[in-house]
Design a protein around this motif. Structure first.
Motif, PDB file in Angstrom:
ATOM      1  N   ALA A 140      44.777  33.422  54.447  1.00 59.13           N
ATOM      2  CA  ALA A 140      45.209  34.822  54.391  1.00 59.13           C
ATOM      3  C   ALA A 140      45.560  35.200  52.954  1.00 59.13           C
ATOM      4  O   ALA A 140      46.035  34.379  52.173  1.00 59.13           O
ATOM      5  CB  ALA A 140      46.401  35.034  55.310  1.00 59.13           C
ATOM      6  N   ILE A 141      45.324  36.479  52.641  1.00 53.87           N
ATOM      7  CA  ILE A 141      45.639  36.991  51.312  1.00 53.87           C
ATOM      8  C   ILE A 141      45.923  38.482  51.431  1.00 53.87           C
ATOM      9  O   ILE A 141      45.424  39.149  52.348  1.00 53.87           O
ATOM     10  CB  ILE A 141      44.474  36.725  50.335  1.00 53.87           C
ATOM     11  N   GLY A 142      46.715  39.002  50.522  1.00 55.22           N
ATOM     12  CA  GLY A 142      47.013  40.428  50.534  1.00 55.22           C
ATOM     13  C   GLY A 142      46.396  41.130  49.332  1.00 55.22           C
ATOM     14  O   GLY A 142      45.786  40.509  48.473  1.00 55.22           O
ATOM     15  N   GLY A 143      46.555  42.446  49.287  1.00 56.21           N
ATOM     16  CA  GLY A 143      46.058  43.227  48.164  1.00 56.21           C
ATOM     17  C   GLY A 143      44.593  43.581  48.294  1.00 56.21           C
ATOM     18  O   GLY A 143      43.924  43.270  49.284  1.00 56.21           O
ATOM     19  N   SER A 144      44.080  44.246  47.255  1.00 54.99           N
ATOM     20  CA  SER A 144      42.689  44.697  47.244  1.00 54.99           C
ATOM     21  C   SER A 144      41.839  43.771  46.393  1.00 54.99           C
ATOM     22  O   SER A 144      42.354  42.877  45.700  1.00 54.99           O
ATOM     23  CB  SER A 144      42.616  46.114  46.668  1.00 54.99           C
ATOM     24  N   LEU A 145      40.533  44.002  46.424  1.00 55.60           N
ATOM     25  CA  LEU A 145      39.628  43.231  45.587  1.00 55.60           C
ATOM     26  C   LEU A 145      39.983  43.420  44.113  1.00 55.60           C
ATOM     27  O   LEU A 145      39.995  42.459  43.330  1.00 55.60           O
ATOM     28  CB  LEU A 145      38.180  43.652  45.853  1.00 55.60           C
ATOM     29  N   THR A 146      40.309  44.642  43.720  1.00 56.14           N
ATOM     30  CA  THR A 146      40.697  44.909  42.337  1.00 56.14           C
ATOM     31  C   THR A 146      41.966  44.160  41.965  1.00 56.14           C
ATOM     32  O   THR A 146      42.071  43.591  40.869  1.00 56.14           O
ATOM     33  CB  THR A 146      40.895  46.418  42.119  1.00 56.14           C
ATOM     34  N   ASP A 147      42.933  44.120  42.879  1.00 53.87           N
ATOM     35  CA  ASP A 147      44.169  43.375  42.624  1.00 53.87           C
ATOM     36  C   ASP A 147      43.861  41.895  42.381  1.00 53.87           C
ATOM     37  O   ASP A 147      44.441  41.264  41.477  1.00 53.87           O
ATOM     38  CB  ASP A 147      45.125  43.500  43.807  1.00 53.87           C
ATOM     39  N   LEU A 148      42.958  41.351  43.182  1.00 48.17           N
ATOM     40  CA  LEU A 148      42.621  39.939  43.068  1.00 48.17           C
ATOM     41  C   LEU A 148      41.904  39.653  41.752  1.00 48.17           C
ATOM     42  O   LEU A 148      42.169  38.639  41.086  1.00 48.17           O
ATOM     43  CB  LEU A 148      41.761  39.513  44.262  1.00 48.17           C
ATOM     44  N   VAL A 149      41.007  40.538  41.361  1.00 53.48           N
ATOM     45  CA  VAL A 149      40.312  40.369  40.087  1.00 53.48           C
ATOM     46  C   VAL A 149      41.302  40.384  38.931  1.00 53.48           C
ATOM     47  O   VAL A 149      41.234  39.557  38.009  1.00 53.48           O
ATOM     48  CB  VAL A 149      39.234  41.463  39.910  1.00 53.48           C
ATOM     49  N   GLU A 150      42.251  41.308  38.964  1.00 57.64           N
ATOM     50  CA  GLU A 150      43.240  41.393  37.890  1.00 57.64           C
ATOM     51  C   GLU A 150      44.114  40.148  37.844  1.00 57.64           C
ATOM     52  O   GLU A 150      44.450  39.638  36.758  1.00 57.64           O
ATOM     53  CB  GLU A 150      44.103  42.653  38.070  1.00 57.64           C
ATOM     54  N   LEU A 151      44.497  39.630  39.003  1.00 58.27           N
ATOM     55  CA  LEU A 151      45.284  38.395  39.043  1.00 58.27           C
ATOM     56  C   LEU A 151      44.505  37.249  38.401  1.00 58.27           C
ATOM     57  O   LEU A 151      45.049  36.471  37.600  1.00 58.27           O
ATOM     58  CB  LEU A 151      45.645  38.054  40.482  1.00 58.27           C
ATOM     59  N   LEU A 152      43.228  37.129  38.745  1.00 63.37           N
ATOM     60  CA  LEU A 152      42.413  36.044  38.207  1.00 63.37           C
ATOM     61  C   LEU A 152      42.184  36.197  36.704  1.00 63.37           C
ATOM     62  O   LEU A 152      42.123  35.203  35.979  1.00 63.37           O
ATOM     63  CB  LEU A 152      41.079  35.975  38.949  1.00 63.37           C
ATOM     64  N   ARG A 153      42.069  37.424  36.236  1.00 65.75           N
ATOM     65  CA  ARG A 153      41.940  37.624  34.787  1.00 65.75           C
ATOM     66  C   ARG A 153      43.187  37.128  34.057  1.00 65.75           C
ATOM     67  O   ARG A 153      43.102  36.570  32.961  1.00 65.75           O
ATOM     68  CB  ARG A 153      41.680  39.098  34.487  1.00 65.75           C
ATOM     69  N   ARG A 154      44.349  37.323  34.668  1.00 69.02           N
ATOM     70  CA  ARG A 154      45.578  36.839  34.046  1.00 69.02           C
ATOM     71  C   ARG A 154      45.680  35.318  34.112  1.00 69.02           C
ATOM     72  O   ARG A 154      46.170  34.670  33.184  1.00 69.02           O
ATOM     73  CB  ARG A 154      46.805  37.455  34.743  1.00 69.02           C
ATOM     74  N   GLU A 155      45.206  34.733  35.224  1.00 71.37           N
ATOM     75  CA  GLU A 155      45.411  33.308  35.454  1.00 71.37           C
ATOM     76  C   GLU A 155      44.334  32.429  34.820  1.00 71.37           C
ATOM     77  O   GLU A 155      44.634  31.328  34.351  1.00 71.37           O
ATOM     78  CB  GLU A 155      45.473  33.021  36.961  1.00 71.37           C
ATOM     79  N   VAL A 156      43.070  32.866  34.842  1.00 76.84           N
ATOM     80  CA  VAL A 156      41.988  31.987  34.376  1.00 76.84           C
ATOM     81  C   VAL A 156      41.225  32.546  33.193  1.00 76.84           C
ATOM     82  O   VAL A 156      40.422  31.824  32.587  1.00 76.84           O
ATOM     83  CB  VAL A 156      40.999  31.665  35.520  1.00 76.84           C
ATOM     84  N   GLY A 157      41.385  33.829  32.839  1.00 75.23           N
ATOM     85  CA  GLY A 157      40.682  34.373  31.683  1.00 75.23           C
ATOM     86  C   GLY A 157      39.900  35.615  32.024  1.00 75.23           C
ATOM     87  O   GLY A 157      39.653  35.929  33.194  1.00 75.23           O
ATOM     88  N   PRO A 158      39.468  36.334  30.994  1.00 78.20           N
ATOM     89  CA  PRO A 158      38.842  37.647  31.211  1.00 78.20           C
ATOM     90  C   PRO A 158      37.381  37.612  31.628  1.00 78.20           C
ATOM     91  O   PRO A 158      36.860  38.619  32.104  1.00 78.20           O
ATOM     92  CB  PRO A 158      38.992  38.313  29.837  1.00 78.20           C
ATOM     93  N   GLU A 159      36.694  36.486  31.424  1.00 80.40           N
ATOM     94  CA  GLU A 159      35.251  36.440  31.690  1.00 80.40           C
ATOM     95  C   GLU A 159      34.998  36.249  33.183  1.00 80.40           C
ATOM     96  O   GLU A 159      34.726  35.144  33.661  1.00 80.40           O
ATOM     97  CB  GLU A 159      34.597  35.318  30.876  1.00 80.40           C
ATOM     98  N   ILE A 160      35.078  37.338  33.929  1.00 79.69           N
ATOM     99  CA  ILE A 160      34.942  37.289  35.391  1.00 79.69           C
ATOM    100  C   ILE A 160      33.897  38.299  35.829  1.00 79.69           C
ATOM    101  O   ILE A 160      33.836  39.412  35.317  1.00 79.69           O
ATOM    102  CB  ILE A 160      36.297  37.596  36.067  1.00 79.69           C
ATOM    103  N   ARG A 161      33.079  37.901  36.792  1.00 74.27           N
ATOM    104  CA  ARG A 161      32.138  38.823  37.425  1.00 74.27           C
ATOM    105  C   ARG A 161      32.564  39.028  38.876  1.00 74.27           C
ATOM    106  O   ARG A 161      32.965  38.080  39.546  1.00 74.27           O
ATOM    107  CB  ARG A 161      30.713  38.269  37.405  1.00 74.27           C
ATOM    108  N   ALA A 162      32.471  40.253  39.356  1.00 70.38           N
ATOM    109  CA  ALA A 162      32.862  40.543  40.737  1.00 70.38           C
ATOM    110  C   ALA A 162      31.867  41.499  41.363  1.00 70.38           C
ATOM    111  O   ALA A 162      31.299  42.367  40.688  1.00 70.38           O
ATOM    112  CB  ALA A 162      34.264  41.144  40.791  1.00 70.38           C
ATOM    113  N   ALA A 163      31.633  41.323  42.653  1.00 69.71           N
ATOM    114  CA  ALA A 163      30.758  42.213  43.412  1.00 69.71           C
ATOM    115  C   ALA A 163      31.399  42.472  44.758  1.00 69.71           C
ATOM    116  O   ALA A 163      32.112  41.621  45.304  1.00 69.71           O
ATOM    117  CB  ALA A 163      29.369  41.590  43.591  1.00 69.71           C
ATOM    118  N   GLY A 164      31.144  43.653  45.321  1.00 68.51           N
ATOM    119  CA  GLY A 164      31.687  44.002  46.623  1.00 68.51           C
ATOM    120  C   GLY A 164      32.528  45.254  46.570  1.00 68.51           C
ATOM    121  O   GLY A 164      32.937  45.715  45.500  1.00 68.51           O
TER     122      GLY A 164
END
Length: 353
Positions: free
Chosen positions: A239-263
């Motif tokens: 289970a997870i909360g938030g939106s896809l955008t929220d998750l992308v922003e969290l990952l940018r903070r945790e693992v770095g800015p070079e992220i690709r997302a679709a959906g």
């Protein structure tokens, strides 16, 4: 500690490697002493420079993935293997075994994004396992089972001394020339016995049989070995909360800015994580109710498959998806015994320009 003792400790962390994966000792001497232990993500030239004074290097990625017919000095994996051998450094690989292990790579990535009510997913075929079955009189059960455990039998993940025992009645008729421990030559005997079953890995099978024969009271102990198989789960879903955008922003903070997302950007209920190259697990993740898969190395066509399944994908890169697990590996290694030297150097070959 000896190299083999460190590897025995690692096996309790997770021995569920995929069948194609070179898990365990890849270079070196299992009987060598270990006073300094190194941990790395991948054996790179930079790691070699830092690992010169360690006795055993534990790597997440295998150094030699395919069989080779020569080890000579050079810049490739074979050259790095030659360097370790000539320096007297043993090398052990954890890879998919650590992905599947409790607290390993997948759990660490899941914790990074805040997965809750976590379940395993991402089935891959394990290397063959074996089930050893024997029949022991009750007063010798402890002796035989202890000998088998000491030989490496009865290990499942973080648990040792695992067995199944059931009571029954054994019969036998000793013929001329026999020296029975129970009963008499020429007379049919009926003896209460315990059926003892333990799982054993391919590497421990011969030692377990030898231990059984040495500890069993019978002149001719009856035993059987069955090949078994079970999938190894190298991903996690929860289970997870938030939106896809929220998750992308969290990952940018945790693992770095070079992220690709679709959906589609929508509220998420469930997410799946699979370290490394997880694009081939999109279907499995969706079947477990995941709204999004977090992994690395996703191809154009795999992204399209996910969109067709109404599922999002976040590609955070191969090495970044594994990095939390390598940090967890260093923490686990620190509890084994020898001094731990973290020689990890970021193995990501991609650089922003």
């Amino acid at each position: 500690m000896l190299v083999r003792e460190v590897l025995d400790s690692l096996a309790t962390l997770g021995d569920r490697a995929a069948a194609w994966d070179p898990y365990g000792l890849q270079l070196g001497d299992a009987g060598a002493n270990v006073t300094r232990l190194g941990v790395c993500h991948e054996v790179t030239p930079e790691v070699l420079a830092k690992a010169a004074d360690v006795d055993l290097l534990i790597t997440y990625h295998p150094l030699l993935f395919k069989p080779v017919n020569r080890l000579v000095a050079g810049s490739g994996p074979e050259g790095r293997a030659y360097h370790l051998i000539t320096a007297g450094v043993s090398l052990a690989v954890v890879h998919t075994a650590w992905d599947a292990a409790a607290g390993g790579t997948s759990d660490a990535l899941g914790a990074t994004v805040g997965l809750r009510e976590v379940e395993a997913f991402g089935a891959v075929e394990q290397s063959p396992r074996w089930r050893l079955v024997t029949f022991v009189p009750p007063d010798h059960l402890q002796r035989v089972s202890t000998a088998l455990v000491s030989a490496g039998a009865g290990r499942i993940g973080n648990y040792t001394a695992c067995s199944f025992r059931s009571e029954g009645l054994g019969t036998f008729l000793p013929e001329s020339g026999a020296a029975p421990a129970v009963g008499k030559v020429g007379e049919l005997s009926e003896v209460a016995e315990i059926r003892l079953e333990m799982r054993v890995g391919s590497g421990e099978r011969d030692n377990a049989v030898a231990a059984l024969l040495a500890a069993h009271p019978y002149e001719e102990p009856a035993f059987d070995i069955y090949e078994t198989s079970a999938p190894s789960m190298i991903g996690r879903v929860g289970a997870i909360g938030g939106s896809l955008t929220d998750l992308v922003e969290l990952l940018r903070r945790e693992v770095g800015p070079e992220i690709r997302a679709a959906g589609q950007d929508r509220q998420l209920q469930r997410a799946a994580v699979l370290p490394g190259s997880g694009g081939s697990f999109i279907g499995q993740a969706r079947s477990r109710g995941a709204d999004v898969l977090i992994t690395g190395d996703v191809s154009h066509h795999q992204m399209r498959q996910a969109l067709d399944l109404d599922m999002g994908v976040i590609d955070i890169g191969h090495a970044p998806s594994e990095r939390p697990g390598v940090m967890a590996l260093a923490d686990a290694a620190a509890k084994i015994g020898p001094e731990v030297v973290e020689v990890d150097v970021d193995p990501t070959p991609w650089r922003s320009r």
